[in-house]
Write an enzyme that holds these catalytic residues in place. Structure first.
Site, mmCIF file in Angstrom:
data_model
loop_
_atom_site.group_PDB
_atom_site.id
_atom_site.type_symbol
_atom_site.label_atom_id
_atom_site.label_comp_id
_atom_site.label_asym_id
_atom_site.label_seq_id
_atom_site.Cartn_x
_atom_site.Cartn_y
_atom_site.Cartn_z
ATOM 1 C CD GLU A 169 147.277 59.742 -43.872
ATOM 2 O OE1 GLU A 169 147.751 60.041 -45.189
ATOM 3 O OE2 GLU A 169 145.998 60.030 -43.744
ATOM 4 C CE LYS A 372 142.607 59.619 -44.795
ATOM 5 N NZ LYS A 372 143.254 60.865 -45.309
HETATM 6 P P1 NAD Z 1 155.141 68.035 -43.273
HETATM 7 O O1 NAD Z 1 156.098 69.125 -43.926
HETATM 8 O O2 NAD Z 1 153.943 68.503 -42.753
HETATM 9 O O3 NAD Z 1 155.875 67.225 -42.155
HETATM 10 C C1 NAD Z 1 157.266 66.720 -42.314
HETATM 11 C C2 NAD Z 1 157.882 66.594 -41.119
HETATM 12 O O4 NAD Z 1 159.221 66.112 -41.153
HETATM 13 C C3 NAD Z 1 157.715 67.712 -39.882
HETATM 14 O O5 NAD Z 1 157.381 67.515 -38.701
HETATM 15 C C4 NAD Z 1 159.416 67.717 -39.870
HETATM 16 O O6 NAD Z 1 159.632 68.403 -38.620
HETATM 17 C C5 NAD Z 1 160.185 66.563 -40.122
HETATM 18 N N1 NAD Z 1 161.449 66.654 -40.713
HETATM 19 C C6 NAD Z 1 161.899 67.445 -41.749
HETATM 20 N N2 NAD Z 1 163.320 67.007 -41.821
HETATM 21 C C7 NAD Z 1 163.545 66.178 -40.791
HETATM 22 C C8 NAD Z 1 164.678 65.509 -40.623
HETATM 23 N N3 NAD Z 1 165.760 65.784 -41.280
HETATM 24 N N4 NAD Z 1 164.816 64.591 -39.658
HETATM 25 C C9 NAD Z 1 163.481 64.257 -39.016
HETATM 26 N N5 NAD Z 1 162.295 64.843 -39.267
HETATM 27 C C10 NAD Z 1 162.543 65.856 -40.319
HETATM 28 O O7 NAD Z 1 154.905 67.103 -44.635
HETATM 29 P P2 NAD Z 1 153.846 65.982 -44.843
HETATM 30 O O8 NAD Z 1 153.482 65.093 -43.631
HETATM 31 O O9 NAD Z 1 154.366 65.285 -46.350
HETATM 32 O O10 NAD Z 1 152.466 66.761 -45.279
HETATM 33 C C11 NAD Z 1 152.833 67.663 -46.371
HETATM 34 C C12 NAD Z 1 151.096 68.412 -46.725
HETATM 35 O O11 NAD Z 1 150.098 67.566 -46.843
HETATM 36 C C13 NAD Z 1 150.558 69.086 -45.308
HETATM 37 O O12 NAD Z 1 150.044 70.065 -45.582
HETATM 38 C C14 NAD Z 1 149.859 67.944 -44.835
HETATM 39 O O13 NAD Z 1 148.812 68.487 -44.009
HETATM 40 C C15 NAD Z 1 149.221 67.499 -46.260
HETATM 41 N N6 NAD Z 1 148.794 65.950 -46.048
HETATM 42 C C16 NAD Z 1 147.460 65.636 -45.441
HETATM 43 C C17 NAD Z 1 147.122 64.407 -45.107
HETATM 44 C C18 NAD Z 1 145.604 64.435 -44.680
HETATM 45 O O14 NAD Z 1 144.973 65.217 -44.690
HETATM 46 N N7 NAD Z 1 145.135 62.820 -44.167
HETATM 47 C C19 NAD Z 1 148.090 63.423 -45.558
HETATM 48 C C20 NAD Z 1 149.324 63.610 -45.779
HETATM 49 C C21 NAD Z 1 149.686 64.803 -46.223
#
Ligand code: NAD
Length: 401
Positions: A169, A372
């Site tokens: 996003e 969305k």
């Molecule tokens: P996430 O944990 O889903 O994703 C984090 C990503 O960062 C992972 O793919 C991981 O491999 C990567 N990562 C971690 N350490 C790293 C590093 N050192 N170097 C490179 N990459 C690295 O976290 P998020 O995206 O913040 O999501 C958290 C929660 O919030 C989830 O449950 C998600 O579904 C939810 N969320 C939902 C929406 C939506 O519904 N539109 C939007 C944002 C978040």
């Protein structure tokens, strides 16, 4: 009979929706409800990336909390929680004030997890709150301004860590915002770089291949560089070190590498697993009768091994049951078990594209972007009824163009 005191800590989706529902369900004089939050505004957490890129106005992202609750029934207190004394049933605020409760709801949300990676905590920007994302926006503008003076390419190299929903996003929003900023500062877009670094082998790890392909192709079309199977090892204020041996000269790392429960909860000595508070089927903290916990701070087990994810959808559904359960507890009636009903998940990629699934159907593109908006409208409806939906949707989206 003396009115019972219900205290709600945190004004995110969980705390606010519970407050509103309590306001509706409680009988006259049955209980006094106090909602305590750090700020007197609620921010639309699902839209924070827009504040970071400057693609939404501040008043579209923040809403004055007293406008959202029935202030004749719910008392709002602005304050920062320092600790909770579960024996004397008192919440201690940082200003020294003590607030007594009979029933307590912990809805304190999430924190960004930086996994102790050197320099990330100090130097990277986080998509955590209205203020933390607003800082990204001002930083971006400052980099454009400074670039005009020193022509240092690290100023226009914008790196987003992680390609989960938050990261995708964020890069989608940057892809839309950066050309606008280039126009304002009269700098060719070709002098900017937006890079996404993801440790897993693809964007949106765990998602289906169609969503992965759609998202990769879409963001590449916008000139975003995807570095998958690449880990960020370290970050300073001018460079980002990767595990493939290279170092990216960049002054902007937006960290969306993962989330955890609020660290305050650990300080309180509650039962914690994977940084979140273990709750029972009725949304009460395990082993406690009068303390509830919902949303990103709570660990509610979906099955033997898996917990529900930290999403707005889960927090809202839990809040809708938490309010009647708190009332049932104070009336001495039996509590209901929480049943999560997954409606789907959609991540926006800028304003006109999105990817995800709704009611079991995989969707992408313009239709997903529309869905969305429908989801966001539904959240606003739950928070503030039809007036809020109309008010928020009628606000201008782009403040700086
Ligand atoms: P996430 O944990 O889903 O994703 C984090 C990503 O960062 C992972 O793919 C991981 O491999 C990567 N990562 C971690 N350490 C790293 C590093 N050192 N170097 C490179 N990459 C690295 O976290 P998020 O995206 O913040 O999501 C958290 C929660 O919030 C989830 O449950 C998600 O579904 C939810 N969320 C939902 C929406 C939506 O519904 N539109 C939007 C944002 C978040």
């Amino acid at each position: 009979l003396k009115a019972k005191k219900i205290v709600i800590l945190g004004g995110g989706y969980g705390g606010l929706v519970t407050s509103r529902k309590l306001g509706k369900l409680l009988r006259e004089g049955e209980a006094e409800v106090t909602l305590i939050n750090k700020h007197d505004y609620h921010y639309i957490a699902t839209q924070l990336h827009k504040t970071g890129a400057g693609t939404a106005t501040d008043d579209k992202i923040t809403i004055h909390i007293p406008n959202l609750i029935q202030t004749d029934k719910i008392r709002f207190k602005k304050g920062v929680i320092d600790s909770v004394d579960f024996n004397s049933q008192q919440v201690h605020l940082e200003n020294g004030e003590k607030v007594s409760y009979d029933y307590l709801l912990l809805s304190l949300g999430f924190e960004v997890d930086t996994f102790g990676i050197p320099g990330v905590k100090e130097n990277a920007f986080k998509i955590r709150s209205f203020r933390s994302t607003k800082a990204i926006y001002y930083h971006l503008l400052h980099q454009f301004e400074a670039y005009k003076e020193d022509r240092d390419p690290s100023r226009l190299t914008f790196v987003v860590a992680g390609a989960g929903f938050t990261g995708i996003e964020m890069i989608g929003e940057l892809a839309e915002a950066i050309p606008g900023m280039c126009k304002i500062y009269n700098i060719p877009v070709s002098e900017t770089r937006i890079i996404n670094v993801e440790a897993s082998g693809s964007v949106l790890p765990g998602f289906d291949q169609k969503a992965i392909d759609y998202t990769s192709n879409y963001v590449k079309k916008y000139g975003i560089e995807l570095m998958t199977s690449t880990k960020i090892l370290e970050c300073t204020d001018t460079a980002i070190k990767l595990d493939n041996g290279t170092t990216l000269p960049s002054r902007t790392l937006i960290w969306s590498g993962g989330v955890r429960g609020n660290t305050l909860l650990e300080k309180l000595g509650l039962p914690i697993e994977k940084s979140r508070v273990k709750v029972d089927r009725h949304l009460r903290v395990q082993g406690m009768k009068n303390v509830f916990c919902i949303g990103d701070a709570a660990r509610f087990m979906k099955n033997e091994t898996e917990a529900l994810p930290p999403t707005a959808q889960v927090a809202i559904q839990q809040a809708e049951l938490c309010a009647p359960n708190i009332i049932a507890a104070l009336r001495g009636e039996s509590l209901r078990e929480f049943q999560y009903s997954h409606k789907g998940t959609v991540a926006s990629i800028g304003n006109t594209a999105a990817v995800g699934n709704v009611f079991g159907f995989k969707i992408n593109g313009l239709f997903a972007a529309f869905m969305k908006q429908v989801i966001e409208a539904r959240y606003l409806f739950v928070l503030g009824g039809p007036t809020l939906v109309i008010r928020q949707f009628s606000k201008l989206a782009k403040p700086y163009l």
